[in-house]
Design an enzyme around this catalytic site. Structure first.
Site, short mmCIF file in Angstrom:
data_model
loop_
_atom_site.label_atom_id
_atom_site.label_comp_id
_atom_site.label_asym_id
_atom_site.label_seq_id
_atom_site.Cartn_x
_atom_site.Cartn_y
_atom_site.Cartn_z
N SER A 186 0.79 -1.23 0.00
CA SER A 186 0.00 0.00 0.00
C SER A 186 0.82 1.27 0.00
O SER A 186 0.30 2.34 -0.32
CB SER A 186 -0.93 0.01 1.22
OG SER A 186 -0.19 -0.02 2.43
N HIS A 214 -5.64 -3.87 -1.57
CA HIS A 214 -5.43 -2.98 -2.72
C HIS A 214 -5.40 -3.74 -4.04
O HIS A 214 -5.09 -3.15 -5.08
CB HIS A 214 -4.14 -2.19 -2.53
CG HIS A 214 -4.21 -1.19 -1.43
ND1 HIS A 214 -4.66 0.09 -1.60
CD2 HIS A 214 -3.90 -1.32 -0.11
CE1 HIS A 214 -4.61 0.74 -0.45
NE2 HIS A 214 -4.17 -0.09 0.47
N LYS A 243 -12.34 0.21 -0.31
CA LYS A 243 -11.57 0.73 -1.44
C LYS A 243 -12.38 0.57 -2.72
O LYS A 243 -13.28 1.35 -2.98
CB LYS A 243 -10.20 0.07 -1.46
CG LYS A 243 -9.40 0.41 -0.19
CD LYS A 243 -8.13 -0.35 -0.07
CE LYS A 243 -7.34 0.10 1.15
NZ LYS A 243 -8.04 -0.08 2.44
#
Length: 396
Positions: A186, A214, A243
């Site tokens: 990240s 991610h 996300k």
């Protein structure tokens, strides 16, 4: 009582915070007034968003909002209980089933956050007979999960398969070996070599867990993450909703036995409030949109390539990133903070990552690209970044 010992403990953090605030350079926790799209409202003005994990641009999607409103009317704002008691609704079970199907596993389990998913899974699965083997740059939630677990922890050099194999060989006699890594790092935007890691864990009899916070919605033919992108098959996949899926919460996907064990063993699940149904409804709709609209992922990668190429043309260092997480190396913490504040004044929001979030001397601007951006947004971000970098001598 706040004793001198406590004050000494606080000093390392409070000193730099006070310094940044006193010099007008503290730009964390900005009070935004709208969804984190390509541009967002901040204190009555619009700023270009260059730090948000809304990778697919789904935040604020009208269908997601409608689904959440309907769930709010039916289920209310909270279950007011833990999952094993009264905190499970039909929506929770539906999402777990759909996640397992999507991830190609037998089962899945929801947590109130991605942080809690890592904390709960690692601490439950790693007892005193377990050797936990972890990459040095893993996310803090993984490190905290390792600290909470009873197993012994071994750290290998970042993405070094030679070091990972060395540790696995040294721990050949351990009853249980547990390897845990990020799929996408990240702070660096790098992808873990999961195909090689999976091969080593198979060879040495270790269980493999991958954090796809991610990677979900970003990598892989169906957006499952880095493991799908590289053709690997971990034993446990962890992901977040905050996300690409524009929600709040997290999950793990694994075999039915692993999920059932974690369900009845993980303190972060057993003793935590259930994620509210209104949130789960939004994630269900976001997952539906992600799977039905692959063009969002395609647009994300077009934008990522355009932005990274622009940075390289400016002479900025992107630290080996190959994903929509694009760090821009600065080095000095205060310079990074100054640049962040100046760019915010110019209408660009990009966060500074400084020690202890990153190693000393490696501060960076942590940019993230999204599918919501268009060419004008990217060009504007590059113009402001280039000007700030020149002012501070980062580029000529």
């Amino acid at each position: 009582m706040i004793t001198e010992a406590y004050r000494n403990t606080f000093a390392g953090v409070l000193d730099w915070v006070d310094l940044a605030k006193n010099n007008g350079l503290y730009s964390y926790e900005q009070p935004f007034d709208s969804a984190p799209l390509a541009t967002s409202s901040l204190d009555g003005r619009m700023v270009t968003m260059l730090t948000t994990s809304n990778y697919l641009g789904l935040a604020g999607h009208p269908e997601i909002i409608a689904a959440m409103k309907a769930a709010l009317d039916q289920y209310g704002p909270s279950a007011c209980g833990a999952r094993l008691n009264n905190g499970t609704t039909s929506l929770h079970l539906q999402l777990e089933q759909e996640l397992a199907e999507w991830m190609g596993t037998e089962s899945a389990l929801l947590f109130s956050s991605g942080y809690m998913a890592n904390l709960g899974a690692i601490s439950a699965l790693c007892d005193s007979d377990t050797v936990i083997i972890t990459d040095q740059f893993n996310h803090m939630s993984i490190l905290d999960g390792c600290r909470l677990a009873e197993g012994s922890v071994k750290i290998f050099a970042h993405n070094s398969m030679e070091k990972l194999e060395y540790v696995l060989k040294r721990q050949a006699g351990a009853a249980k070996k547990f390897v845990v890594v990020d799929g996408v790092y990240s702070m660096d935007g790098e992808i873990a070599p999961l195909d090689e890691i999976h091969s080593l864990t198979e060879q040495y009899g270790a269980l493999l867990m991958v954090d796809e916070a991610h990677g979900v919605g970003v990598l892989g033919d169906t957006g499952c993450g880095a493991f799908e992108h590289l053709g690997a098959r971990p034993d446990v996949v962890m992901g977040t909703f905050s996300k690409s899926l524009a929600g709040v919460g997290g999950f793990i996907a694994a075999s039915a036995d692993v999920i059932q064990f974690v369900r009845h063993s993980a303190h972060a699940y057993l003793f935590n409030a259930s994620p509210p149904a209104v949130t789960i409804a939004g994630v269900l709709k976001a997952l539906e949109l992600l799977r039905a609209e692959p063009e969002r992922q395609e647009k994300l990668w077009v934008n990522t390539a355009q932005f990274r190429a622009g940075l390289l043309n400016l002479g900025l260092e992107v630290m080996g990133s190959v994903t929509p997480v694009v760090p821009i190396h600065i080095g000095d913490d205060m310079t990074a903070l100054r640049m962040t504040k100046e760019m915010l004044d110019d209408g660009l929001y990009v966060a500074a990552a400084i020690f202890p979030a990153v190693p000393k001397g490696s501060s960076r601007l942590r940019a993230t690209v999204t599918a919501a951006m268009d060419d004008e947004d990217i060009d504007r971000a590059l113009d402001i970044l280039g000007s700030a970098a020149k002012r501070h001598g980062i580029i000529g």
